[in-house]
Design an enzyme around this catalytic site. Structure first.
Site, short mmCIF file in Angstrom:
data_model
loop_
_atom_site.label_atom_id
_atom_site.label_comp_id
_atom_site.label_asym_id
_atom_site.label_seq_id
_atom_site.Cartn_x
_atom_site.Cartn_y
_atom_site.Cartn_z
N SER A 150 2.59 7.58 12.71
CA SER A 150 1.24 8.13 12.41
C SER A 150 0.66 9.25 12.96
O SER A 150 1.40 9.45 14.15
CB SER A 150 0.60 6.86 13.51
OG SER A 150 -0.83 7.38 13.01
N GLN A 172 2.95 9.96 8.63
CA GLN A 172 1.73 9.81 7.66
C GLN A 172 0.77 10.48 8.54
O GLN A 172 0.24 10.73 9.58
CB GLN A 172 1.55 8.09 8.54
CG GLN A 172 0.37 8.16 8.12
CD GLN A 172 -1.06 7.99 8.78
OE1 GLN A 172 -0.72 8.13 9.63
NE2 GLN A 172 -2.08 8.59 8.56
N TYR A 174 -3.10 12.15 8.00
CA TYR A 174 -4.66 11.93 7.56
C TYR A 174 -5.22 13.70 7.62
O TYR A 174 -4.70 14.03 8.77
CB TYR A 174 -5.04 11.62 9.27
CG TYR A 174 -5.28 10.25 8.85
CD1 TYR A 174 -5.54 9.12 8.59
CD2 TYR A 174 -5.02 9.20 10.49
CE1 TYR A 174 -6.04 7.60 8.32
CE2 TYR A 174 -4.81 8.08 10.63
CZ TYR A 174 -4.87 7.33 9.83
OH TYR A 174 -5.21 5.76 10.14
N THR A 200 -2.56 8.77 4.09
CA THR A 200 -3.74 7.94 3.95
C THR A 200 -5.03 8.07 3.72
O THR A 200 -5.60 9.11 3.97
CB THR A 200 -3.47 6.99 5.57
OG1 THR A 200 -2.15 6.41 5.69
CG2 THR A 200 -4.62 5.85 5.29
N ARG A 209 -14.61 -1.84 14.02
CA ARG A 209 -13.49 -3.20 14.60
C ARG A 209 -14.83 -3.33 16.13
O ARG A 209 -15.07 -3.06 16.66
CB ARG A 209 -12.53 -2.30 14.74
CG ARG A 209 -11.91 -1.26 14.30
CD ARG A 209 -10.54 -1.46 13.98
NE ARG A 209 -10.05 -0.64 12.51
CZ ARG A 209 -9.67 0.40 12.73
NH1 ARG A 209 -9.20 0.80 13.75
NH2 ARG A 209 -9.16 1.57 12.12
N LYS A 290 -1.08 6.12 0.33
CA LYS A 290 -1.19 5.01 1.08
C LYS A 290 -3.11 4.65 1.42
O LYS A 290 -3.95 5.50 1.93
CB LYS A 290 -1.28 4.58 2.57
CG LYS A 290 -0.79 3.67 3.69
CD LYS A 290 -0.21 3.80 4.95
CE LYS A 290 -0.93 2.44 5.17
NZ LYS A 290 -1.52 2.52 5.89
N HIS A 314 -5.11 -1.17 4.60
CA HIS A 314 -4.99 -1.01 6.10
C HIS A 314 -4.89 -1.95 7.42
O HIS A 314 -6.21 -1.53 8.61
CB HIS A 314 -6.07 -0.19 6.96
CG HIS A 314 -6.12 1.47 8.05
ND1 HIS A 314 -5.99 2.39 7.40
CD2 HIS A 314 -5.69 1.30 9.36
CE1 HIS A 314 -5.61 3.10 8.16
NE2 HIS A 314 -5.47 2.51 9.64
N ARG A 317 -8.20 -3.30 8.37
CA ARG A 317 -9.46 -2.48 9.96
C ARG A 317 -9.97 -0.99 8.92
O ARG A 317 -11.00 -0.47 9.54
CB ARG A 317 -8.08 -2.02 10.19
CG ARG A 317 -7.22 -2.70 10.84
CD ARG A 317 -5.86 -2.50 11.39
NE ARG A 317 -5.70 -1.56 12.79
CZ ARG A 317 -6.67 -2.01 14.14
NH1 ARG A 317 -6.19 -2.73 14.22
NH2 ARG A 317 -6.20 -1.41 14.88
N ASP A 345 1.16 -3.38 1.13
CA ASP A 345 1.12 -3.96 2.94
C ASP A 345 -0.20 -4.79 2.92
O ASP A 345 -1.31 -4.41 2.52
CB ASP A 345 1.12 -2.65 3.63
CG ASP A 345 0.23 -1.96 4.44
OD1 ASP A 345 -1.33 -2.25 3.91
OD2 ASP A 345 0.58 -0.74 4.52
N ILE A 348 0.81 -9.48 6.21
CA ILE A 348 2.21 -10.20 5.91
C ILE A 348 2.92 -10.44 7.56
O ILE A 348 2.51 -9.81 8.39
CB ILE A 348 3.53 -8.86 5.75
CG1 ILE A 348 3.23 -8.37 4.49
CG2 ILE A 348 5.18 -9.20 5.32
CD1 ILE A 348 3.79 -8.04 3.59
N MET A 349 2.68 -11.57 7.76
CA MET A 349 3.50 -12.82 8.39
C MET A 349 5.08 -13.04 8.46
O MET A 349 5.48 -14.05 9.13
CB MET A 349 2.41 -13.53 8.78
CG MET A 349 1.36 -13.15 9.72
SD MET A 349 1.12 -12.37 10.67
CE MET A 349 1.54 -13.11 12.06
N ARG A 369 1.31 -5.57 12.26
CA ARG A 369 1.12 -6.45 13.56
C ARG A 369 2.51 -6.72 13.35
O ARG A 369 3.25 -7.33 14.51
CB ARG A 369 -0.26 -6.92 12.88
CG ARG A 369 -1.16 -6.82 13.17
CD ARG A 369 -2.69 -7.06 12.42
NE ARG A 369 -3.84 -6.91 12.84
CZ ARG A 369 -4.31 -6.72 11.18
NH1 ARG A 369 -2.96 -6.30 10.54
NH2 ARG A 369 -5.56 -5.82 11.58
#
Ligand SMILES: Cc1cc2nc3c(=O)[nH]c(=O)nc-3n(C[C@H](O)[C@H](O)[C@H](O)COP(=O)(O)O)c2cc1C
Length: 421
Positions: A150, A172, A174, A200, A209, A290, A314, A317, A345, A348-349, A369
């Site tokens: 990132s 990635q 910004y 992104t 948040r 993204k 994201h 978020r 994305d 996904i767990m 995560r």
């Protein structure tokens, strides 16, 4: 009548004959559990799912750090929706197929990947574990998984390239208010061998948040009475924070403040499609965008030169109440799938989530995560564990679906149940 003719007392039919067990039989039942001596191994040994890693992570790091990772924006509806969309998945397996071998590999932007997921870009990763991005990149290298660094990473572009030279690496970006600074990052990523650029575009301003607001989270974490108290509960985390390189952004000059203040100060809310064309001029390699939510935007970014589209909220978020990426996937694949690669994305767990996304047309997924929980639970070995768990779950799901490889997956294997059914 039946009882009189058929029933026999247990003694009559000999069901309850008893005897003393022989020692040899008894010994066979005694299987001492193999408990690793190393404390990290011991912790990870008990993690069978990503949810288990999350539980361990919650105990390993200060509350504010866990919440920063685990939390999402506003009422966290976007994240909840994305997770629920995977619960809506209904698999339609095909029976009597030879699945003695399964191929989880796929080709993304001309590169062969052994598994169809990559590690998503995540900022401040050294806050979650002192080894941060280096640990994730090394674990990714070992598994052949692509690692995305990132812009908000806490390890530099060049250091990651040195630590994980053989890893497939994406960078990635910004878009900064200062375009020259952005261009400089892109050129450094190119020189260091990063294979693709991920722009992104869902961060015009910082998402709210609320957990971070309530926890008073700042970067680096400030020493307040409550954080000092926390040090007593998480001494290892604080010891590592204070005895390693100060927590700072690798691509930014020093910053003191909240994440939201930083995003709002540095990122340009005036970014438009013209910036994709500008980037095409400074980055010759594959370019993915993204944070796309709709068919119209997917078409537009591909028209402006993107090679890939990442459907993403994201991790929930940024904008709250967004649609679940899985639910817009098929229309987006129908619209641009012949001109660009569509990835997905958020939420996904489980390896089965990845299988479902692929069956609905995604080329691959990113996981955020799912690897960060592993990182917090056990550093580099924790990320190894996350990758292994997801891969094992994917392989098992493919076999139970009667599919020999991800290339065989198609929409006949999955439907989405009505919400709530
Ligand atoms: C702690 C954290 C930090 C993140 N930082 C970034 C970032 O710097 N840049 C970015 O494009 N996305 C960032 N994301 C979003 C991820 O790239 C990805 O879209 C998201 O994590 C996917 O959802 P999941 O965590 O449910 O897998 C971050 C996500 C998390 C959880």
């Amino acid at each position: 009548m039946w009882r009189e003719t058929h029933w026999r007392e247990p003694e009559e039919v000999g069901l309850v004959d008893r005897r003393l067990p022989r020692w040899s039989e008894f010994r066979q039942l005694l299987r001492p559990a193999r408990v690793p001596l190393d404390p990290t191994e011991r912790r990870l040994h008990r993690a069978y799912t990503i949810a288990d890693l999350r539980t361990i992570a919650a105990h390993r790091v200060p509350r504010a750090v866990f919440d920063y990772t685990d939390g999402a924006a506003e009422q966290e509806i976007s994240l909840l929706r994305a997770r629920r969309s995977f619960a809506r998945v209904e698999f339609h397996p095909q029976a009597l197929r030879d699945v003695s071998t399964t191929d989880t590999g796929t080709t993304v932007l001309g590169r062969r990947w052994p598994v169809p997921f990559a590690l998503a870009p995540t900022g401040f990763t050294r806050m979650m574990h002192h080894e941060g991005e280096r640990a994730a990149a090394r674990a990714a290298q070992r598994a052949g998984v692509t690692f995305t660094l990132s812009t908000m990473g806490t390890t530099s572009i060049e250091q990651i390239a040195r630590e994980a030279p053989a890893a497939h690496k994406w960078f990635q970006l910004y878009v900064w208010r200062d375009r020259a600074a952005g261009k400089d990052l892109v050129e450094r990523a190119r020189a260091a061998g990063y294979e693709a650029l991920v722009l992104t575009v869902d961060t015009a301003v910082a998402g709210a948040r609320m957990r971070d607001v309530r926890n008073g989270l700042t970067i680096p974490p400030a020493l307040t009475p409550s954080t000092v108290l926390d040090a007593a509960v998480h001494p290892a985390w604080w010891f590592n924070l204070l005895t390693t390189e100060p927590l700072a952004f690798a691509s930014l000059n020093e910053w003191q403040g909240t994440v939201a203040e930083l995003v709002n100060a540095m990122f340009d809310p005036a970014v438009t499609f013209a910036d994709i064309e500008w980037l095409r001029g400074v980055w010759p390699g594959p370019l993915l965008v993204k944070g796309i939510h709709t068919v119209g935007d997917a078409r537009a970014v591909v028209d402006h030169g993107a090679d890939g589209v990442i459907l993403s909220t994201h991790g929930g978020r940024q904008l709250d109440r967004a649609a679940a990426p899985l639910e817009v996937l098929s229309p987006v694949v129908d619209a641009v799938g012949d001109r660009a690669e569509v990835l997905l994305d958020t939420g996904i767990m489980h390896g089965g989530d990845v299988v479902a996304a692929l069956a609905l047309g995604a080329k691959a997924c990113l996981v955020g995560r799912a690897f960060l929980y592993g990182l917090m639970a056990g550093g580099e070995r924790g990320v190894d564990r996350s990758i292994a768990i997801l891969t094992r779950e994917m392989t098992r799901t493919l076999q139970l679906l009667g599919v020999r490889g991800v290339a065989e997956l198609n929409r006949s294997h999955v439907s989405l149940r009505r919400a709530g059914s």
